[in-house]
Write an enzyme that holds these catalytic residues in place. Sequence first.
Site, PDB file in Angstrom:
ATOM      1  CG  LEU A   1      -1.965  -1.298   1.404  1.00 39.79           C
ATOM      2  CD1 LEU A   1      -2.921  -1.132   2.693  1.00 39.79           C
ATOM      3  CD2 LEU A   1      -2.827  -1.238   0.060  1.00 39.79           C
TER       4      LEU A   1
ATOM      5  CG  HIS B   1      -2.858   1.183  -2.489  1.00 38.98           C
ATOM      6  ND1 HIS B   1      -1.604   1.058  -2.597  1.00 38.98           N
ATOM      7  CD2 HIS B   1      -3.681   0.385  -3.494  1.00 38.98           C
ATOM      8  CE1 HIS B   1      -1.190   0.123  -3.725  1.00 38.98           C
ATOM      9  NE2 HIS B   1      -2.424  -0.224  -4.040  1.00 38.98           N
TER      10      HIS B   1
ATOM     11  CD  GLN C   1      -9.506   8.564 -14.200  1.00 38.59           C
ATOM     12  OE1 GLN C   1     -10.430   8.039 -14.013  1.00 38.59           O
ATOM     13  NE2 GLN C   1      -9.166   8.606 -15.522  1.00 38.59           N
ATOM     14  CE  LYS C   2      -0.192   4.231 -12.139  1.00 44.08           C
ATOM     15  NZ  LYS C   2      -0.321   2.779 -11.440  1.00 44.08           N
TER      16      LYS C   2
ATOM     17  CB  VAL D   1      -2.011   9.848  -4.984  1.00 49.02           C
ATOM     18  CG1 VAL D   1      -1.304  10.259  -3.981  1.00 49.02           C
ATOM     19  CG2 VAL D   1      -3.600   9.979  -4.553  1.00 49.02           C
TER      20      VAL D   1
END
Length: 270
Positions: free
Chosen positions: A21, A25, A136-137, A164
């Site tokens: 993570l 995440h 959305q990555k 992010v």
Amino acid sequence: MSRAVRRDGKRLGFVPTMGALHEGHLSLLSAARASCDIVTASIFVNPTQFGPNEDLEKYPRSFERDCELLEKEGVDVLFAPSVEEMYPAGAVTWVTVEELSGKLDGRSRPGHFRGVTTIVSKLFHVVEPDVAFFGQKDAAQVAIIRRMVRDLNLPVEIAACPIVREVDGLAMSSRNAYLDPQQRKQALVLHRSLMRVEKRVDEGERKAAKLVAAAREEFGREPAVRLDYFEIVDAQSLDPLEDVSKGAVAAVAAYVGPTRLIDNLVLREG
Ligand code: AMP
């Protein structure tokens, strides 16, 4: 548990992950926390979404640390099944979103999205969430899962959360751990190519071919990185666009050494 939660009128949020993570995440977990009463996360490195020559064996695993992070984020339930639990011996049933699964990453990674949609639908059956959060990555993954949910009338809402990034722009990814310091610098070309395209769009360029050429030029300056694809596609159909219009996404995949990285940017309306 999900039935009891619903009976109490509570909203159950679900964040599926493969562990290792990072802040990406965690952003999904906080979005879930913000709009749901109960949050479930899963950690499962799904073997069926890896190709035969991909990194399943060496995929980063940090279960203890992940558990600490999940606890800190206030996750209520962690589902971390074994491979045998998710794939009983002799399992031959798949969920496939035809057509879309062969686009973008699906073209370079045959079978990848079939593995993703199969495991996500199985996880949905087990967890029974009201809403599931995705990054959305993985823009193609979001489009394919939305289509699966629609086509199969699954009673789950799909929420997509923004990418992010590290301070220098690199999209966070568990696979960034594979990069040595030199590759880490070279990897910035993915973000740079997207920024260059965004700038050209802001300046008024609408032709996808011109924008893709500008992105390719950027990659030309970083020969150590091998471009897999740079495409401007419709966010829902994943079909290439000739002109940037509402819902256009610039999507890129490239190999930095042996490590395959992806990134994308939603482009402004034309
Ligand atoms: P993974 O563990 O790589 O399967 O990712 C689990 C979820 O986290 C997926 O929905 C990803 O799209 C999402 N995710 C991964 N990296 C990022 C990031 N940098 N920003 C936002 N979401 C991310």
